[in-house]
Structures are given as structure tokens and as C-alpha cells.
Design a protein around this motif. Sequence first.
Motif: not given
Length: 228
Positions: A151-177
Motif C-alpha cells: 500500500v505504501f508503495a502504491e501511494i509513494k511510488t506509483h501515485q505520488r511518483g518516484a523521486r517526487i517530494v511534497l511541495s508544501s512549505k508548511t507543516p499544515d500544507g504537508v499534512r494536506q497533501q
Amino acid sequence: MAALVEVGSHAVLDAELAGRRTGEVTLVGRLPRSLGPGQLVLADREFLGVPLWRAFTATGADLLWRVPANRVLPVLKQFRDGSWLSQIRASSGPARHEPVTVRVLAYQLKGQGGEGATDGYRLVTTLLDARRHPARQLAALYRERWEFESVFAEIKTHQRGARIVLSSKTPDGVRQQIWAHLLVHHALRELMLRTAATRGLDPDRVSFTETLRSARRSVTVTPGSFSP
């Protein structure tokens, strides 16, 4: 993140997020809110402890958790299938004097080559009736817990995309993403479950990556068809 995942559908039922200073055991302690009677919770060995065990059993759910290698589990009653009744105790505090009765299953897995046996496994469960819940069936069921990792592989690798990091600059933004990714994953898994049901298939036979591609194509071809 700590998550509660349904093994059959791979759907994330609940999750807890926090900074890296918050341990997994603390996060898992908040998940019993989503449990109830008729459910069976599988968990790895780092979560076995009397306070957490009591928190989960208080919901009415049954448990099947792996045991750390150094945990001593005395035999109180032996069953024909090789399992036995035992007790677990808290290492400190008042709960140390209030042991919890569990049933212990011990078994080994054969190596991939079929020669000899590899690591031994021990599980403890609230299912104390060895006739209704044979040890062999419970051991086979616990093996399904490893699907959680996919499940984590589905979300982190396939859905989000390999080597793609969360772009939000704040903790609340990261949680939202993160929550957005979890909601999209849940929607995809719901679609897969319905597709499997209409065709009489096991949900494991439906490809997550193909479902993801189809969803992306539908959103691209028909803008506005996928609700934000």
C-alpha cells in the motif's frame, strides 16, 4: 504516518500523522477509534505491549500480533494444534500486576528453495478457542499482513511518483497533501473493489497501476469529471 489498512481491499481506513519526534507506537495508539466488534487486527512485533493491547481489545475487535523474539511466554495450557495459553505483562506501572491472557502460536517458514526452515515466528491472539480458530489458519492469515507494505508503495511510488517530494512549505500544507494522496488512493481502491465485484474476481487480481492510469486519462480527457 501510522495507518489502519484493510487487508482484503488495501483501502486505508484511518491514519495518524505527526513529526518525526513522535513514535509509531504513539500514533498507533490513536487508531482504535476506527475499530469495533467483528474485526481482526494484525500488527507487527514492535506494537506488542499491554497498554496498546488493552486499548485495541476495548473496542471489541480481536487481535493477532507478532511477538518480539525476546518475549517469554510461559505455557499455561497446551492445545492439540501446538498453540498454548499464556500471559503478557506490562514491563512497569500498575498494569504489571494485571496480566492479559493470550493464545500463542509458534511456527516456522520454509526457505524459498524448500530446504530447511528459516526464522521462527510467534503470534499472540485474543482468539482463545483452538477448535474454532486453528493455529494453521491463523498463521496463514497473518502472512497477509505483508500486503500492507505494498500500500505504501502504491501511494509513494506509483501515485505520488518516484523521486517526487511534497511541495508544501508548511507543516499544515504537508499534512494536506498527504491526506489528499490518501483520499485519492482510497477512491482508486474503492473503484478497484467495485470492478472486482462485478467480475467475480479477487481484488488482488485488479492492477493498481492500470486503474491509476485509467483515472488519470479520464481526468485529462474529460476535465471536471473528477471532483476535487
